[in-house]
Scaffold this motif. Structure first.
Motif, short mmCIF file in Angstrom:
data_model
loop_
_atom_site.label_atom_id
_atom_site.label_comp_id
_atom_site.label_asym_id
_atom_site.label_seq_id
_atom_site.Cartn_x
_atom_site.Cartn_y
_atom_site.Cartn_z
N ARG A 58 0.84 -1.20 0.00
CA ARG A 58 0.00 0.00 0.00
C ARG A 58 0.88 1.25 0.00
O ARG A 58 2.06 1.18 0.30
CB ARG A 58 -0.90 0.04 1.24
N ARG A 59 0.24 2.35 -0.30
CA ARG A 59 0.93 3.64 -0.13
C ARG A 59 1.18 3.88 1.34
O ARG A 59 0.42 3.45 2.20
CB ARG A 59 0.07 4.78 -0.68
N LEU A 60 2.28 4.58 1.62
CA LEU A 60 2.59 4.94 2.99
C LEU A 60 1.49 5.83 3.54
O LEU A 60 1.06 6.79 2.89
CB LEU A 60 3.93 5.66 3.05
N SER A 61 1.01 5.49 4.71
CA SER A 61 -0.05 6.29 5.34
C SER A 61 0.27 6.47 6.81
O SER A 61 1.03 5.71 7.41
CB SER A 61 -1.42 5.62 5.16
N TYR A 62 -0.33 7.48 7.39
CA TYR A 62 -0.17 7.79 8.80
C TYR A 62 -1.52 7.58 9.49
O TYR A 62 -2.57 7.71 8.87
CB TYR A 62 0.28 9.24 9.00
N LEU A 221 -0.07 14.42 -2.71
CA LEU A 221 0.89 14.62 -3.79
C LEU A 221 0.80 16.06 -4.29
O LEU A 221 -0.30 16.63 -4.41
CB LEU A 221 0.60 13.66 -4.93
N ASP A 222 1.95 16.67 -4.57
CA ASP A 222 1.99 18.03 -5.08
C ASP A 222 1.67 18.02 -6.56
O ASP A 222 2.42 17.48 -7.38
CB ASP A 222 3.38 18.65 -4.85
N LEU A 223 0.53 18.59 -6.91
CA LEU A 223 0.06 18.62 -8.28
C LEU A 223 -0.29 20.04 -8.67
O LEU A 223 -0.55 20.89 -7.81
CB LEU A 223 -1.18 17.72 -8.45
N ALA A 224 -0.29 20.30 -9.96
CA ALA A 224 -0.71 21.59 -10.47
C ALA A 224 -1.89 21.38 -11.40
O ALA A 224 -1.90 20.43 -12.20
CB ALA A 224 0.44 22.27 -11.22
N ALA A 225 -2.88 22.24 -11.29
CA ALA A 225 -4.07 22.14 -12.14
C ALA A 225 -4.64 23.53 -12.36
O ALA A 225 -4.54 24.41 -11.50
CB ALA A 225 -5.11 21.23 -11.49
N GLY A 226 -5.22 23.73 -13.52
CA GLY A 226 -5.87 25.00 -13.83
C GLY A 226 -4.90 26.13 -14.10
O GLY A 226 -5.30 27.30 -14.11
N VAL A 238 5.56 8.95 -4.91
CA VAL A 238 4.64 8.14 -4.10
C VAL A 238 5.47 7.18 -3.26
O VAL A 238 6.24 6.38 -3.80
CB VAL A 238 3.66 7.36 -4.99
N ASP A 239 5.31 7.27 -1.95
CA ASP A 239 6.06 6.40 -1.04
C ASP A 239 5.21 5.19 -0.67
O ASP A 239 3.98 5.24 -0.71
CB ASP A 239 6.45 7.16 0.22
N TYR A 240 5.90 4.09 -0.31
CA TYR A 240 5.21 2.85 0.03
C TYR A 240 5.46 2.49 1.49
O TYR A 240 6.42 2.94 2.12
CB TYR A 240 5.70 1.68 -0.85
N GLU A 241 4.59 1.66 2.03
CA GLU A 241 4.81 1.14 3.38
C GLU A 241 6.09 0.31 3.40
O GLU A 241 6.34 -0.50 2.51
CB GLU A 241 3.62 0.27 3.81
N LEU A 242 6.89 0.51 4.45
CA LEU A 242 8.13 -0.25 4.56
C LEU A 242 7.89 -1.66 5.06
O LEU A 242 8.67 -2.57 4.77
CB LEU A 242 9.10 0.49 5.51
N SER A 243 6.83 -1.85 5.83
CA SER A 243 6.53 -3.18 6.39
C SER A 243 5.09 -3.56 6.06
O SER A 243 4.21 -3.52 6.93
CB SER A 243 6.75 -3.20 7.91
N PRO A 244 4.83 -3.89 4.81
CA PRO A 244 3.46 -4.24 4.44
C PRO A 244 3.02 -5.54 5.10
O PRO A 244 3.85 -6.38 5.46
CB PRO A 244 3.53 -4.40 2.91
N ARG A 245 1.73 -5.69 5.25
CA ARG A 245 1.21 -6.89 5.89
C ARG A 245 1.32 -8.08 4.94
O ARG A 245 1.07 -7.97 3.74
CB ARG A 245 -0.24 -6.71 6.30
N GLU A 246 1.69 -9.22 5.51
CA GLU A 246 1.74 -10.46 4.76
C GLU A 246 0.75 -11.45 5.37
O GLU A 246 0.73 -11.65 6.58
CB GLU A 246 3.15 -11.06 4.79
N TYR A 247 -0.06 -12.04 4.51
CA TYR A 247 -1.05 -13.02 4.94
C TYR A 247 -0.51 -14.42 4.69
O TYR A 247 -0.20 -14.78 3.55
CB TYR A 247 -2.36 -12.83 4.17
#
Length: 455
Positions: A58-62, A221-226, A238-247
């Motif tokens: 997944r994407r890194l989240s807080y 994410l830093d984006l420009a529009a308009g 885009v950063d990713y989780e360093l320790s993703p869950r494994e099933y």
């Protein structure tokens, strides 16, 4: 009036009992009463897994929002599970087990009756309140001053945690008990010395400012529009989780025993081993569905995200509750509930004069709500107090939903995810077969499924 003919002397024709010795009997295959439709296994898309593990990247989240406090002990002696106190502001990020245990021991129990106002909107917050048992409504004021229902709180929810940080504030809503409730309350003055120690230790840690977050806790994410012309465009990544869950794949196994004399002499017209295997696999499939719902490690009911746990407003599942559950995710594909829960929902619809139309799912008729099928699953517990749960889920990898996991490329594979291995014949002439089913279930995103609890 007719009279039953009486038999006198010898019979004049062959009896049916004797005739049966020359007749060929038409037989059915063996049936089992414990076989259910197993809708959960049927609607889940199955992902073959190599290596025994399935990693969900997944994407890194807080963390956003607050989780629930775990409770231990019987109802008449409930206490706070110390490690779960880190879900409360002021203790988040602190991991000293001795200090957390000391704080947990300072909570005091307070029982209130149904209808009691636990906290009044606008009044000063002076204590931390953990709702240990029961249900309460969070009531607010609408735009025009009318009372509105903000939310429903139940076991494990907590309020007023900011008092532990030393910040003064007022209650943003009125908390009113709708059932008899057991509260666990903590006043900061009783643990002032302990809390000062916690603040000092947290202050010693390097302060790493959090980047701007989305409502899901992911980094914006830093984006420009308009824009017009040729401005300098922002850069991002885009950063990713360093320790993703494994099933890890779970397993269900048994050893099927068939006497060689039975398989040698009584195999016509039906293969005895094949029928034994068929019924054994049916039982394993039933166990698979039970594990996918209830397993403490990967089961759906034990892995639902805290923000996806909802409670009924009253008791029975109402259309309002189903709408609240449905609105928590996009592309909800199915509701799953115990048959008694589905019946209770039907009664609520009838009482309100609401029609829940039916639809055809795999050539069978199922009720729906807002076009989403409501499928029966008797593996969802129906508790002794008459309560249960309703699961709403999105399925499939393409939509970031729920997927079933099975083993890929099994030796001696009998069916997808199931292997049957001959293990030999003992000295009594009994042949043994090891029957193994590998399975698990993975939630690709936190909002892939939600649960309406205490229905």
């Amino acid at each position: 009036m007719s009279r039953r003919p009486e038999s006198h002397g010898a019979v004049s024709s062959l009896t049916t009992a004797a005739a049966r010795n020359l007749a060929t009997t038409t037989k059915s295959v063996p049936f089992m009463a414990g076989r259910t439709p197993r809708w959960l296994l049927r609607v889940l898309p199955w992902k073959p897994v190599s290596g025994g593990f399935y990693r969900v990247n997944r994407r890194l989240s807080y963390p956003v929002g607050e989780g629930r406090v775990a409770l231990v002990g019987p109802v008449d002696g409930l206490g706070v599970f110390p490690p779960s106190l880190t879900e409360i502001p002021g203790l988040r990020g602190f991991g000293d087990p001795d200090v957390l245990t000391e704080v947990a021991q300072r909570f005091r129990r307070h029982d209130v009756a149904s209808g009691t106002v636990i906290a009044e909107a606008g009044s000063p917050q002076t204590r931390l309140v953990v709702l240990a048992h029961g249900k309460a409504h969070k009531l607010g004021r609408g735009r025009y001053g009318d009372a509105t229902l903000v939310g429903v709180a139940a076991d494990g929810d907590h309020f007023g945690g900011q008092v532990l940080t030393g910040a003064a504030g007022t209650w943003p809503f009125t908390l009113k008990a709708t059932t008899p409730c057991t509260l666990l309350e903590l006043y900061p003055a009783t643990v002032a010395e302990t809390l000062s120690t916690v603040r000092e230790r947290l202050a010693e840690r390097p302060d790493r400012p959090r980047p701007p977050l989305t409502k899901h806790g992911e980094v914006s994410l830093d984006l420009a529009a308009g824009h017009d012309g040729e401005p300098v465009l922002p850069g991002t990544f885009v950063d990713y989780e360093l320790s993703p869950r494994e099933y890890e794949l779970g397993v269900a196994q048994t050893v099927l025993r068939v006497h060689t004399r039975v398989s040698d002499l009584f195999n016509d017209p039906m293969d005895q081993l094949e029928q034994q295997l068929r019924l054994t696999v049916e039982a394993l499939r039933e166990r698979q569905e039970h594990e996918i719902v209830n397993n403490p490690d990967f089961g759906l009911l034990n892995n639902v995200d805290n923000r996806q746990r909802l409670y009924t407003r009253t008791g029975p599942p109402t259309p309002d509750d189903m709408d609240a559950l449905l609105s928590r995710r996009r592309r909800t594909g199915y509701f799953l509930a115990h048959p008694r829960t589905i019946a209770a929902f039907g009664r609520e619809c009838n009482r309100r004069g609401v029609h829940a139309p039916a639809t055809r799912v795999e050539e069978q008729i199922a009720p729906t709500w807002r076009g989403v099928p409501i499928l029966p699953c008797d593996k969802i517990p129906a508790n002794a107090d008459g309560s249960g749960s309703i699961i709403a889920m999105r399925v499939g990898e393409d939509h970031g939903g729920v997927v079933g996991l099975c083993a890929a490329d099994l030796a001696d594979e009998y069916a997808p995810g199931i292997a049957v291995r001959f293990t030999g014949v003992d000295t009594k002439g009994v042949a043994s077969y090891l029957v193994t089913a590998y399975h698990s279930v993975a939630s690709l995103l936190p909002d892939a499924f939600g649960v309406l609890e205490t229905v």
